[in-house]
Design a protein around this motif. Structure first.
Motif, short mmCIF file in Angstrom:
data_model
loop_
_atom_site.label_atom_id
_atom_site.label_comp_id
_atom_site.label_asym_id
_atom_site.label_seq_id
_atom_site.Cartn_x
_atom_site.Cartn_y
_atom_site.Cartn_z
N LEU A 1 -2.01 11.41 -0.55
CA LEU A 1 -2.49 10.07 -0.17
C LEU A 1 -2.21 9.82 1.31
N ASP A 2 -1.01 10.16 1.77
CA ASP A 2 -0.66 9.95 3.18
C ASP A 2 -1.57 10.76 4.09
N GLY B 1 -1.30 -0.44 -3.39
CA GLY B 1 -1.44 -1.43 -2.32
C GLY B 1 -1.89 -2.77 -2.89
N VAL C 1 -5.09 9.05 4.14
CA VAL C 1 -5.16 7.80 4.90
C VAL C 1 -5.02 8.08 6.41
N ARG D 1 -4.66 4.48 -3.47
CA ARG D 1 -4.20 3.55 -2.43
C ARG D 1 -4.26 2.10 -2.94
N ASN D 2 -5.34 1.78 -3.64
CA ASN D 2 -5.53 0.43 -4.15
C ASN D 2 -4.50 0.08 -5.23
N ARG E 1 1.66 11.21 -3.58
CA ARG E 1 2.08 10.46 -2.38
C ARG E 1 1.76 11.25 -1.11
N PHE F 1 -8.69 9.08 -3.77
CA PHE F 1 -7.56 8.46 -3.06
C PHE F 1 -7.75 6.99 -2.69
#
Ligand SMILES: N[C@@H](CCC(=O)N[C@@H](CS)C(=O)NCC(=O)O)C(=O)O
Length: 233
Positions: free
Chosen positions: A216-217, A196, A220, A192-193, A213, A188
């Protein structure tokens, strides 16, 4: 017992304040934060040293003595197997080592262990290198190339990998199901990278990967992830 002094040449450039602790040489990139997140998740005492790419620290003789492949992350654990110091580079190998050392975030045996390693390899050989190339052609020097075929090749391959990941996450909380593992910790930061720092979300059509998604949420939102993403400062 671990030695009280760190005798490796790297200590001349990055002196250890706490030589009895695990030493991390890194930068807060997607490969680097895999290890700081794992260390934060495990609660192992460690000391982080910043390897600054701006001054080519990764090419210094002191760093090359630890990792001849001039890449972060790398570690020295003064309390390695048998109580002897262990030096290690390659983020995947470090994650496996820390999982074995602490008994956390990977099954000790059975099918689940090998399946976790399978998804870790999927990240190390697929997601990391392919997303990294996409970053080069979309965000860094490669974006000036008129010929967009190299970029498009990595877009297509990144989409394919995201589709595989999305399918695996269908009906699962994490890659391995209910258990959060080193496969998630490896994967992840790269997702994210991609959307982002690389700003490639639209390019890969990230909106179609709803499971990625969602997870990932959740990743994080973990406090240890929040801390690990900023280490070394
Ligand atoms: N397969 C390696 C890749 C490590 C890697 O590519 N690190 C990058 C930062 S994310 C690096 O150190 N780049 C410095 C350089 O290439 O000079 C791992 O997972 O540890």
């Amino acid at each position: 017992m671990p030695t009280a002094r760190l005798t490796h040449p790297i200590a001349a450039k990055w002196p250890a304040q706490h030589p009895e602790r695990l030493q991390l040489y890194s930068l807060a990139t997607p490969n680097g934060v895999k290890v700081s997140i794992m260390l934060e998740e495990c609660g192992l005492p460690y000391e982080a040293h910043k390897v600054d790419f701006g001054s080519n620290d990764q090419l210094s003789p002191a760093f090359l003595a630890l990792n001849p492949n001039n890449k972060i992350p790398a570690i020295i654990d003064p309390d390695g197997p048998g109580g002897a110091p262990l030096r290690l580079f390659e983020s995947g190998a470090i994650l496996v080592y820390l999982a074995d050392k602490t008994g956390r975030f990977m099954a000790r045996d059975g099918a689940a262990r090998y399946e976790t390693l399978q998804w870790l390899m999927f990240q190390m050989s697929g997601i990391g290198p392919m997303f990294g190339q996409l970053g080069f052609f979309h965000k860094f020097a490669g974006r000036d190339y008129e010929d967009k075929r190299p970029r498009d090749r990595y877009v297509a391959e990144s989409q394919r990998l995201l589709r595989v990941l999305d399918q695996q996450l269908e009906g699962r909380a994490w890659i391995m199901g209910e258990d959060y593992t080193i496969a998630d910790i490896a994967t992840f930061p790269w997702v994210r990278n991609l959307i982002g720092f690389y700003g490639a979300g639209e390019l890969v059509g990230f909106a179609q990967f709803g499971n990625v998604r969602r997870v990932l949420d959740a990743f994080v939102a973990r406090p240890a992830v929040q801390r690990g993403l900023k280490i070394p400062a």
